[in-house]
Motif scaffolding. Structure first.
Motif, mmCIF file in Angstrom:
data_model
loop_
_atom_site.group_PDB
_atom_site.id
_atom_site.type_symbol
_atom_site.label_atom_id
_atom_site.label_comp_id
_atom_site.label_asym_id
_atom_site.label_seq_id
_atom_site.Cartn_x
_atom_site.Cartn_y
_atom_site.Cartn_z
ATOM 1 N N VAL A 127 42.518 69.308 -51.202
ATOM 2 C CA VAL A 127 42.450 70.183 -52.377
ATOM 3 C C VAL A 127 42.753 69.425 -53.663
ATOM 4 O O VAL A 127 42.043 69.555 -54.661
ATOM 5 N N TYR A 128 43.801 68.606 -53.662
ATOM 6 C CA TYR A 128 44.275 67.968 -54.886
ATOM 7 C C TYR A 128 43.644 66.608 -55.144
ATOM 8 O O TYR A 128 43.479 66.206 -56.295
ATOM 9 N N GLY A 129 43.314 65.879 -54.103
ATOM 10 C CA GLY A 129 42.709 64.574 -54.307
ATOM 11 C C GLY A 129 43.299 63.521 -53.386
ATOM 12 O O GLY A 129 44.013 63.820 -52.444
ATOM 13 N N GLY A 130 42.940 62.254 -53.683
ATOM 14 C CA GLY A 130 43.332 61.175 -52.805
ATOM 15 C C GLY A 130 42.294 61.007 -51.715
ATOM 16 O O GLY A 130 41.220 61.608 -51.760
ATOM 17 N N LEU A 131 42.616 60.176 -50.731
ATOM 18 C CA LEU A 131 41.632 59.966 -49.657
ATOM 19 C C LEU A 131 42.305 59.908 -48.296
ATOM 20 O O LEU A 131 43.486 59.618 -48.175
ATOM 21 N N ARG A 132 41.479 60.209 -47.324
ATOM 22 C CA ARG A 132 41.873 60.083 -45.927
ATOM 23 C C ARG A 132 40.841 59.165 -45.287
ATOM 24 O O ARG A 132 39.665 59.209 -45.662
ATOM 25 N N ALA A 133 41.265 58.332 -44.339
ATOM 26 C CA ALA A 133 40.328 57.383 -43.730
ATOM 27 C C ALA A 133 40.494 57.387 -42.223
ATOM 28 O O ALA A 133 41.566 57.675 -41.696
ATOM 29 N N ASP A 148 34.854 50.190 -38.552
ATOM 30 C CA ASP A 148 33.792 51.130 -38.936
ATOM 31 C C ASP A 148 34.493 52.305 -39.615
ATOM 32 O O ASP A 148 34.909 53.263 -38.962
ATOM 33 N N VAL A 149 34.645 52.225 -40.952
ATOM 34 C CA VAL A 149 35.512 53.161 -41.679
ATOM 35 C C VAL A 149 34.719 54.331 -42.269
ATOM 36 O O VAL A 149 33.641 54.164 -42.812
ATOM 37 N N GLU A 150 35.354 55.495 -42.139
ATOM 38 C CA GLU A 150 34.823 56.695 -42.787
ATOM 39 C C GLU A 150 35.906 57.206 -43.729
ATOM 40 O O GLU A 150 37.054 57.392 -43.333
ATOM 41 N N LEU A 151 35.539 57.385 -44.989
ATOM 42 C CA LEU A 151 36.471 57.919 -45.984
ATOM 43 C C LEU A 151 36.190 59.394 -46.203
ATOM 44 O O LEU A 151 35.024 59.814 -46.266
#
Length: 200
Positions: free
Chosen positions: A160-166, A127-130
């Motif tokens: 701030v800069y970008g990319g993702l965390r999950a 059950d993923v949250e990005l």
């Protein structure tokens, strides 16, 4: 008879004179001895006083010099630390600008999708949250399509800069593929290997 008395008187006077001369000689010698002893005592006292004064002045001057050197070292260290921080800021401000330019390219969108695929593989069936920065929410549909069970996309103010965390909301496993974290890691590497470290 008079002549005998005269000789006796003369002998007596000679004896007294010899005795007086001997006594005067003894007094002169004692006086010289006392003068020499007193002079030596005065010299020793002066030397001791001079030595104590010299030691005191030497210690005082040394303490003043140590204090001045410490103050100078502290000032220099602060100036170097400030210069190091300024140089580091310039380098990473420039890097930040390059990253901002990069996040406007198609390559960046592809990188986000690639990151999402790695997360989907790592959190298979979870059950993923990005978490994305506000500017990257436009890629939400592209990223959701990567997950066979779908995912929730949430705006994150701390990216701030970008990319993702999950996060896998069932297992509480986390994954961080943000440009912020990568930049922070590069900053730590830069500070360690740039030669800008301040030695103690």
């Amino acid at each position: 008879m008079e002549e005998i008395n005269s000789k006796k008187t003369e002998a007596f006077l000679s004896a007294i004179k010899a005795l007086a001369d001997e006594e005067c000689k003894n007094i002169d010698e004692e006086t010289d001895r006392l003068r020499v002893e007193r002079l030596r005592a005065l010299q020793k006292e002066a030397e001791d006083r001079y030595k104590a004064y010299t030691e005191y002045e030497t210690a005082r001057i040394k303490a003043e010099c140590n204090s001045a050197v410490s103050e100078c070292e502290e000032k220099s260290r602060k100036e170097l630390t400030d210069l190091r921080a300024e140089l580091c800021k310039k380098v990473f401000d420039a890097a930040g600008e390059k990253i901002k330019e990069y996040t406007k390219t198609d390559s960046y969108r592809e990188k986000l999708v690639s990151s999402a695929k790695e997360v989907a593989e790592a959190f298979d069936g979870g059950d993923v949250e990005l978490f994305l920065r506000k500017e990257d929410l436009v890629f939400s549909d592209d990223l959701k399509a990567v997950f066979k069970n779908g995912c929730v996309v949430t705006e994150s103010d701390d990216i701030v800069y970008g990319g993702l965390r999950a996060a896998d909301r069932k297992t509480h496993c986390l994954a961080d593929d943000t440009l912020d974290t990568k930049l922070k890691e590069q900053k730590e590497w830069f500070l360690e290997h740039s030669g800008l470290s301040i030695e103690e």
